[in-house]
Write an enzyme that holds these catalytic residues in place. Structure first.
Site, PDB file in Angstrom:
ATOM      1  N   HIS A 433       0.837  -1.212   0.000  1.00  0.00           N
ATOM      2  CA  HIS A 433       0.000   0.000   0.000  1.00  0.00           C
ATOM      3  C   HIS A 433       0.866   1.255   0.000  1.00  0.00           C
ATOM      4  O   HIS A 433       0.680   2.164  -0.821  1.00  0.00           O
ATOM      5  CB  HIS A 433      -0.910  -0.033   1.227  1.00  0.00           C
ATOM      6  CG  HIS A 433      -1.649   1.238   1.515  1.00  0.00           C
ATOM      7  ND1 HIS A 433      -3.016   1.349   1.367  1.00  0.00           N
ATOM      8  CD2 HIS A 433      -1.237   2.455   1.961  1.00  0.00           C
ATOM      9  CE1 HIS A 433      -3.399   2.575   1.694  1.00  0.00           C
ATOM     10  NE2 HIS A 433      -2.329   3.267   2.064  1.00  0.00           N
ATOM     11  N   GLU A 434       1.838   1.316   0.911  1.00  0.00           N
ATOM     12  CA  GLU A 434       2.648   2.525   1.042  1.00  0.00           C
ATOM     13  C   GLU A 434       3.637   2.682  -0.109  1.00  0.00           C
ATOM     14  O   GLU A 434       3.781   3.773  -0.674  1.00  0.00           O
ATOM     15  CB  GLU A 434       3.399   2.526   2.384  1.00  0.00           C
ATOM     16  CG  GLU A 434       2.513   2.503   3.619  1.00  0.00           C
ATOM     17  CD  GLU A 434       1.618   3.716   3.769  1.00  0.00           C
ATOM     18  OE1 GLU A 434       1.819   4.725   3.056  1.00  0.00           O
ATOM     19  OE2 GLU A 434       0.689   3.662   4.596  1.00  0.00           O
ATOM     20  N   HIS A 438       0.735   4.221  -2.951  1.00  0.00           N
ATOM     21  CA  HIS A 438       0.978   5.668  -2.993  1.00  0.00           C
ATOM     22  C   HIS A 438       2.173   6.030  -3.875  1.00  0.00           C
ATOM     23  O   HIS A 438       2.279   7.162  -4.349  1.00  0.00           O
ATOM     24  CB  HIS A 438       1.203   6.214  -1.583  1.00  0.00           C
ATOM     25  CG  HIS A 438      -0.009   6.160  -0.714  1.00  0.00           C
ATOM     26  ND1 HIS A 438      -1.249   6.592  -1.141  1.00  0.00           N
ATOM     27  CD2 HIS A 438      -0.187   5.729   0.566  1.00  0.00           C
ATOM     28  CE1 HIS A 438      -2.132   6.437  -0.164  1.00  0.00           C
ATOM     29  NE2 HIS A 438      -1.509   5.907   0.877  1.00  0.00           N
ATOM     30  N   GLU A 489      -6.650   6.546  -1.043  1.00  0.00           N
ATOM     31  CA  GLU A 489      -6.496   5.404  -0.137  1.00  0.00           C
ATOM     32  C   GLU A 489      -7.090   4.144  -0.761  1.00  0.00           C
ATOM     33  O   GLU A 489      -6.535   3.047  -0.618  1.00  0.00           O
ATOM     34  CB  GLU A 489      -7.160   5.695   1.212  1.00  0.00           C
ATOM     35  CG  GLU A 489      -6.513   6.807   2.024  1.00  0.00           C
ATOM     36  CD  GLU A 489      -5.042   6.575   2.319  1.00  0.00           C
ATOM     37  OE1 GLU A 489      -4.610   5.408   2.393  1.00  0.00           O
ATOM     38  OE2 GLU A 489      -4.312   7.577   2.470  1.00  0.00           O
TER      39      GLU A 489
END
Length: 720
Positions: A433-434, A438, A489
């Site tokens: 995810h990070e 992103h 997100e």
């Protein structure tokens, strides 16, 4: 429907943040660096109360004055001797702990107001028994008289954070600012190349806009814009920021290298001037400070709370790098290019070259904000992230510690598997995810010289038409507005679920657990259904929207899976226990995760990503609204979810205190009272914070909620 009071139960679990072992490994110089940066972070956290609600700074003032330097166990005995029960004391502690943790009386996770379980008489009665009360009686009584009518109000506009004309309350704006006012000033700021992150917007009785910028320097300049007068005012929170800079100068004495020194110098310049360009420079140095033993960050960072989605919350943190755990994240960074190739879009929608960031596992020593995340990818400035790089951190000691009896919506046979692999699956999710969520993607844009960063003949893959793109001065945040946080997100989570189905990702994280890979993936995907149903707790029926970006994202992904076209892939059943109480049970066909699941997430993610890249807010809004719709069937499920709601955990952080010139790590009892005690010891100086008091009084009339001003009896204000 009966409305229930939103209280903080005395039974809410406490998550203890532990970092003592990591602290003991630091050198004296590193400890001094960490200690002084913690002082900067916590002194600055007073700003967060001014970004939450009108009464939040007042609650901080009262609780700090009544609890600082006081033995809380003795205080409790005194309260019970005066006729207050042990349960009433606990109710006060629960409320105070949650106010401190959220930097105010609105939840950082959900933006909804919570109220004391005690009535007004008992609440104030216990506080008046503090040994400190007599010292500050005049000021505390004045504050109490000005906020006591607000604390228990939960009807709109007090229930939720938001613009006043949207039936909410916010202190990023004065009460007379409507959304259209904020949008007009946004356009002015774009024309003047002003960044919004460290600003607030007030309007006076003559209709003049006052754009307040956080800085030590105090100056103003007037502008005319579309028939309106706008005054830019530097010096918001000036005395608080002054204290932060004094501690930053102490931090500078113990930096580990020249890069850290330049980073701190840039922070000092930013807080003195209010210039976001100076903060951008601090982040440029921050991303070059690779794998430090003590990791820190500071500033106006996340824009979740501003109803416009532009203005950022203050936060500051200090953490210690776990070198051993960081190795798995380093491996993910090294394998990132091959994993990005598996994402469902062409190279035209991806960065020309992946900038390999630093990615470390951290033990949080202190996180001064309205809430602590479990992973971070910053800076949020897209021009830095896309062209110069970014950093990822995994906050390992913030991960939840689930208990089997609290695992809602699961079959019994799934619970044991979940307990065994939930930490592993969450690490996989956060890491991807990070870094790749992103960290992936190219925003198609035109620069001031008219140059495009993509081929002129590039077509929209969904309709074959020429792509749209970001014009000069446009950013993802100001184009997507209030949707930007939830949409991003959702995209980052979807990247993680998509890539979790490829062996390369599992090999990177868990090379010695091949026999467990399928179980890790199953638990990760099973959690989509659990998180999606829990998200319904945060759905606002009146506004027809979710009140928190991350839960909105999880519901959208869950809904995509639930409506995937195969009714057997994810099933939701209403069940009853032995006493006839209704509950929800979810089942997921694990044999279809790599077929139905993969195709669904692939299609869903592709649209999220491309709409973001193309600045296509219209298509994005329609697509996202479809997936966050709570229909009649889901509303029935929501009512059952609400009846089975469990209290959210509170967080207990340690302190580093200076005793006889020696820095001491201090633990606290993992209770609500322990949380209050930790905050009471977090600030230095006298118990009554006159600086914050004066700042609050100066802006009180501007931020006092509109409803109460319609009554014939208006409150009076003390002039500075």
């Amino acid at each position: 429907k009966m409305e229930t009071k939103e209280i903080i139960p005395t039974t809410a679990p406490v998550h203890k943040v532990e970092a003592e072992e990591a602290w003991n490994e630091l050198t004296d110089k590193e400890k001094a660096y960490a200690y002084n940066f913690l002082r900067v972070a916590w002194e600055g956290s007073r700003i967060s109360y001014f970004q939450r609600s009108h009464e939040s700074p007042a609650l901080y003032l009262i609780f700090r004055a009544c609890f600082q330097g006081v033995n809380l166990s003795d205080y409790q005995k005194q309260a019970q001797e005066k006729g207050f029960s042990e349960e009433e004391w606990k109710q006060l502690m629960s409320y105070a702990a949650c106010v401190f943790m959220n930097t105010g009386n609105y939840k950082s996770f959900g933006d909804s107001k919570f109220v004391p379980e005690l009535n007004s008489e008992k609440f104030w009665g216990i506080l008046k028994l503090s040994l400190n009360f007599a010292k500050f009686e005049k000021e505390l009584t004045q504050i109490w008289d000005l906020i006591k009518d607000l604390l228990w109000k939960e009807e709109p506009p007090y229930k939720m954070l938001g613009f006043s004309d949207k039936n909410g309350t916010t202190t990023y704006y004065s009460r007379n600012i409507k959304k259209e006012d904020a949008e007009l000033v946004r356009a002015f700021m774009k024309d003047e190349s002003l960044s919004p992150e460290n600003t607030r917007l007030f309007m006076d009785k003559e209709g003049v806009y006052h754009l307040k910028i956080a800085s030590i320097k105090v100056e103003s300049k007037e502008y005319e814009y579309k028939g309106k007068k706008i005054v830019i005012e530097y010096g918001d929170y000036s005395p608080i920021v002054q204290t932060m800079v004094e501690y930053l100068e102490e931090v500078q004495k113990n930096v580990a290298n020249e890069t850290q020194e330049k980073m701190i110098q840039s922070y000092i310049a930013h807080f003195k001037s209010g210039s976001i360009d100076d903060h951008k420079n601090s982040q440029r140095y921050w991303i070059k400070d690779i794998n430090p033993n003590v990791e820190t960050n500071l500033g106006f960072i996340e824009t979740y709370v501003d109803p416009l989605g532009d203005r950022a919350e203050y936060e500051g943190f200090v953490a210690i790098t776990d070198k051993i755990q960081s190795k798995r994240f380093e491996a993910l960074v090294n394998n990132a290019p091959s994993l990005i190739d598996k994402l469902p879009w062409s190279q035209d929608f991806e960065k020309p070259e992946f900038q390999k960031p630093d990615f470390t596992d951290l033990k949080v020593l202190g996180f001064a904000a309205s809430g602590t995340p479990i992973g971070i990818c910053i800076p949020n400035y897209n021009e830095i992230r896309e062209k110069e790089g970014f950093k990822n951190v995994n906050l390992g000691n913030i991960y939840p510690k689930p208990k089997r009896e609290n695992l809602s919506f699961m079959k019994e046979e799934d619970k044991d598997l979940y307990m065994k692999f939930c930490n592993k699956s969450l690490t996989l999710l956060v890491g991807i995810h990070e870094l790749l969520g992103h960290g992936s993607g190219r925003l198609l844009s035109e620069d001031k010289e008219g140059q495009l960063n993509f081929p002129k003949d590039l077509k929209n893959p969904f309709n074959g038409e020429p792509v749209s793109y970001y014009k000069p001065g446009e950013t993802y945040n100001n184009v997507f507005g209030e949707l930007h946080s939830a949409f991003e997100e959702c995209r980052a989570d979807s990247v993680a679920y998509h890539l979790s189905l490829y062996e390369e990702a599992l090999q990177t994280f868990y090379p010695d657990m091949k026999e467990d890979w399928d179980d890790i993936v199953y638990v990760l995907w099973l959690d989509i259904s659990r998180a999606g149903l829990k998200a319904l707790e945060y759905y606002n029926e009146e506004k027809k929207k979710f009140s928190q970006a991350h839960v909105s994202a999880m519901y959208a992904i869950f809904n995509a899976m639930y409506t995937a076209g195969d009714p057997d892939f994810m099933k939701i059943e209403i069940v009853k226990d032995s006493e006839g109480k209704e509950g929800i049970q979810v089942s997921l066909d694990r044999s279809k995760i790599k077929t139905v699941g993969l195709e669904t997430i692939k299609s869903f993610l592709a649209r999220l990503h491309v709409y973001r890249c193309m600045a296509d807010i219209k298509a994005a809004e329609e697509f996202y609204a479809k997936h966050t719709l709570v229909d009649e069937k889901m509303e029935k499920i929501r009512q059952i979810v609400l009846k089975n709601k469990l209290p959210r955990r509170l967080e207990l952080q340690p302190n580093v205190l200076k005793k006889d010139q020696v820095l001491v790590y201090k633990n606290y009892e993992d209770t609500h009272q322990g949380i209050v005690e930790s905050y009471a010891e977090r600030w230095l100086g006298p118990g009554f914070d006159k600086v914050t008091f004066d700042l609050w009084l100066a802006e009180r009339e501007a931020t006092y909620p509109l409803q109460l001003f319609s009554s014939s009896k208006k409150p009076t204000f003390q002039k500075k």
